[in-house]
Design a protein around this motif. Structure first.
Motif, short mmCIF file in Angstrom:
data_model
loop_
_atom_site.label_atom_id
_atom_site.label_comp_id
_atom_site.label_asym_id
_atom_site.label_seq_id
_atom_site.Cartn_x
_atom_site.Cartn_y
_atom_site.Cartn_z
N ALA A 619 48.14 27.06 51.84
CA ALA A 619 46.93 27.84 51.61
C ALA A 619 46.92 28.89 51.03
CB ALA A 619 45.76 27.50 52.57
N ALA A 620 47.90 29.89 51.55
CA ALA A 620 47.61 31.27 51.30
C ALA A 620 48.40 31.36 49.98
CB ALA A 620 48.73 32.01 52.29
N TRP A 621 49.44 30.30 49.82
CA TRP A 621 50.26 30.55 48.37
C TRP A 621 49.27 30.11 47.54
CZ3 TRP A 621 51.72 25.95 45.38
CH2 TRP A 621 52.28 26.16 44.41
N GLN A 622 48.38 28.86 47.53
CA GLN A 622 47.37 28.63 46.48
C GLN A 622 46.29 29.56 46.39
OE1 GLN A 622 45.92 24.50 47.77
NE2 GLN A 622 47.79 23.81 46.57
N ARG A 627 44.21 33.73 42.71
CA ARG A 627 44.02 35.25 42.48
C ARG A 627 44.73 35.68 41.20
NH1 ARG A 627 44.05 35.80 48.05
NH2 ARG A 627 45.88 36.53 47.93
N THR A 628 46.03 35.42 41.09
CA THR A 628 46.99 35.72 39.96
C THR A 628 46.38 35.29 38.76
OG1 THR A 628 48.77 35.83 41.37
CG2 THR A 628 49.13 35.71 39.18
N ARG A 631 43.25 37.21 37.62
CA ARG A 631 43.57 38.47 37.25
C ARG A 631 44.07 38.50 35.75
NH1 ARG A 631 46.57 40.44 42.63
NH2 ARG A 631 44.59 40.88 43.83
N THR A 632 44.86 37.34 35.28
CA THR A 632 45.48 37.07 34.28
C THR A 632 44.51 36.81 32.99
OG1 THR A 632 47.66 36.21 35.26
CG2 THR A 632 47.09 35.98 32.93
N GLU A 633 43.39 36.13 33.37
CA GLU A 633 42.36 35.68 32.65
C GLU A 633 41.43 36.86 32.14
OE1 GLU A 633 40.03 32.42 34.43
OE2 GLU A 633 41.80 30.87 34.26
#
Length: 637
Positions: A619-622, A627-628, A631-633
């Protein structure tokens, strides 16, 4: 069932209502002598089946009985009327010692033949075949070589064992006694719950609780079917009652027909696991084991909740993955609409309270049934008219009739297995193949129960499998202190789950008919959503905390471990936790779920940490990946 018309329709309706009313009266005031009650039970219900069910689906009249049906009906009642009239002589005779007269022989053959035909018409041809094979085995078992060889039986011994040995099995055995007393009154309670509008309460409550979330119709199906299960232990009737509403609703928001049918089927099957009114097999378990039904309810409660929790988790992950919508807001009832029927839960509380106070099951159900009529009278919208009361009685009678011959047929099978020594022989074969390993024995027994469930209903498959396998489980499980209730609960769960597993799955086929989907695909999806039952079944043996045993910490730990394992299973199968997952991650979570559920060499604390630690990491990884991506978008925009 025939669509009768005219006076005969009302005669059969009144017949069923009167028979049910007599059972209700006896449930509150006390039953006659056992052989009298069992004879009466079969006398009032067996003939009715020949009028209601055609001999052949295409060739027999659909709106009236044929002359031959009337002959079957009249003849089928003669042996049971004779037993009722001569009940004292039957009760006093020494089985296999006193002469089995030519009159008894003729009546016994009539009883067995008419019972087989009633089962074939109204229940399941597979069960009729199994009963016939059991009788044939008694006649020709001496010709079978090896472990399955049986001593020769005379025709008189076969008929007597199958018909007139009420202390051991057969048509008038203890199993028929359970149905004629305890189960009949609980069926009446469930029928009055439906007649009073409790079904509307459950449906509205399920929609109000779950309808506004993603994939809401499927969650409504799960919650509503679980609630309906508290008043009906029949998975097929649960599918027909709730599925007619939930399956079209699921399909409307985007579920494929086979998936919608599978969700409804798995949810409805769980009704037989859901206290306080479980399936008929649970009452049979209480009689066979001599364990109070209240104790069985407590032992089953956590497992039933986990079963529905797993279905809800699977439905949630599926809905999130597919982006399915909730129930339209206009179709979600307001809470004031739900609370308008809330008083109807009082009789359920009465039932549970009386059971926990150790009153007999039949008296508790009798009081709860009367209280249902009284409580329903408190509000105009739920008040039952005299015609609604009679209709509830008739509906209960029509439910009891097929069950009466089902259990009588199962009694014949059990009698044959016991008399020939087949129970010991088949149990020995399973034990030998298992090689003394408990896990292998449980797996073989589970497969045996599922295979039995392909051709016969839940209750007889449970009875037969329990007779064959429970002694072996108790013997090989002695190092774990496995007791009678654990072994029987294991068999019971797999007997129930057989209604969802292909290639023959009664509940799934009923759901497929509503969804207009492939029965096989519906059954496959049903098995997927019912996966919790397979894990919980084994947990009864290895994790007794699931049965509310041990201290509070141990109970909570066992339930939490199983809940974590089920989330791992369901998310891996759906391919979604907080976000879509690729094949490697799905396989890893599936393997971790298997380890948490079944690898008992790991301490409980370690299994708990493995389950929730792995879920937390994924869950934390997903979340971090999401979030990444955001931010990229944002950076690109």
């Amino acid at each position: 069932m025939r669509d009768l018309a005219g006076p005969l329709k009302w005669v059969c309706w009144a017949w069923a209502a009167a028979a049910a009313a007599v059972h209700l009266y006896f449930g509150g005031t006390g039953f006659p002598e056992p052989i009298q009650m069992r004879g009466f039970h079969l006398l009032v219900f067996t003939p009715l089946l020949f009028l209601l069910y055609p001999a052949f689906k295409t060739r027999s009249p659909r709106h009236r009985p044929s002359v031959l049906d009337w002959v079957w009906a009249v003849v089928s009642g003669v042996p049971h009327a004779w037993v009722m009239w001569n009940w004292m002589a039957v009760a006093d005779r020494m089985e296999y010692v006193d002469p089995f007269t030519p009159t008894m022989m003729v009546l016994g053959i009539i009883a067995i033949v008419t019972l087989l035909e009633a089962i074939r018409r109204a229940v399941e041809p597979g069960l009729a075949i199994m009963v016939a094979v059991s009788l044939a085995y008694m006649q020709f078992g001496w010709l079978v070589p090896g472990l399955l060889n049986a001593r020769p039986f005379t025709p008189q011994e076969i008929v007597e064992a199958s018909w007139l040995v009420p202390t051991a099995g057969g048509v008038y055995g203890p199993l028929t006694g359970i149905v004629a007393t305890i189960i009949a009154v609980f069926i009446l309670f469930g029928s009055f719950m439906q007649g009073s509008g409790t079904g509307r309460l459950f449906s509205n409550f399920g929609t109000a609780v779950a309808g506004r979330y993603s994939g809401g119709p499927a969650k409504v199906a799960v919650v509503t079917s679980g609630l309906f299960g508290t008043m009906s232990g029949s998975s097929v009737s649960n599918v027909i009652t709730t599925g007619s509403m939930t399956i079209p609703l699921m399909m409307r928001v985007g579920y494929r027909p086979a998936v919608a049918g599978g969700i409804e089927s798995a949810s409805s099957v769980g009704g037989a696991l859901m206290p306080p009114v479980m399936g008929a097999a649970a009452f049979v378990m209480a009689e066979i084991t001599n364990i109070p039904y209240g104790n069985i309810l407590v032992a089953a409660a956590a497992g039933a909740v986990l079963y529905y929790f797993a279905i809800l988790a699977a439905v949630h992950f599926e809905a999130k993955k597919l982006g399915l919508q909730p129930v339209p807001a206009a179709e979600i009832p307001a809470w004031r609409e739900v609370l308008a029927d809330a008083h109807l839960v009082i009789p359920i509380g009465v039932l549970v309270w009386l059971m926990t106070e150790r009153w007999s099951g039949n008296f508790a159900a009798f009081c709860a049934t009367l209280s249902m009529v009284g409580v329903a009278f408190l509000r105009r919208r739920t008040r039952m008219t005299p015609m609604q009361v009679l209709d509830s009685l008739a509906r209960a009678g029509l439910t009891m009739a097929p069950l009466a011959v089902t259990i009588a047929g199962a009694g014949i099978v059990v009698s044959a297995l016991t008399a020939t020594g087949m129970v010991v022989a088949f149990g020995g074969i399973i034990k030998e193949v298992a090689g003394g390993d408990l896990a292998m024995l449980l797996l073989l027994l589970a497969i045996t129960v599922l295979i039995l469930g392909m051709g016969i209903p839940t209750t007889p498959s449970y009875i037969i499998a329990a007779a064959i396998g429970v002694p072996q489980v108790l013997e090989l499980g002695s190092y774990l202190n496995v007791d009678m209730l654990q072994a029987h609960m294991f068999v019971f769960y797999f007997a129930v789950l057989a209604d969802t597993t292909p290639p023959v799955a009664a509940a799934a086929f009923a759901a497929a008919a509503i969804a207009k989907a492939s029965p096989l695909m519906t059954a496959l999806h049903s098995s997927r959503f019912a996966i919790a039952g397979f894990a919980v079944g084994f947990a009864f043996i290895y994790d007794p905390g699931i049965m509310m045993r041990g201290g509070l910490v141990q109970i909570c730990l066992s339930i939490s471990i199983m809940a974590g394992a089920l989330v791992l299973f369901t998310s891996a199968y759906a391919g979604f936790l907080l976000a879509p997952m690729g094949a490697p991650l799905r396989m890893a979570l599936g393997a971790l779920g298997l380890a948490v559920a079944f690898l008992h060499a790991i301490p409980d604390a370690g299994r708990f940490a493995l389950a929730f630690g792995s879920l937390g990491v994924v869950a934390a990884w997903q979340m971090a990946a999401a979030r990444t991506a955001r931010r990229t978008e944002e950076h690109q925009s």
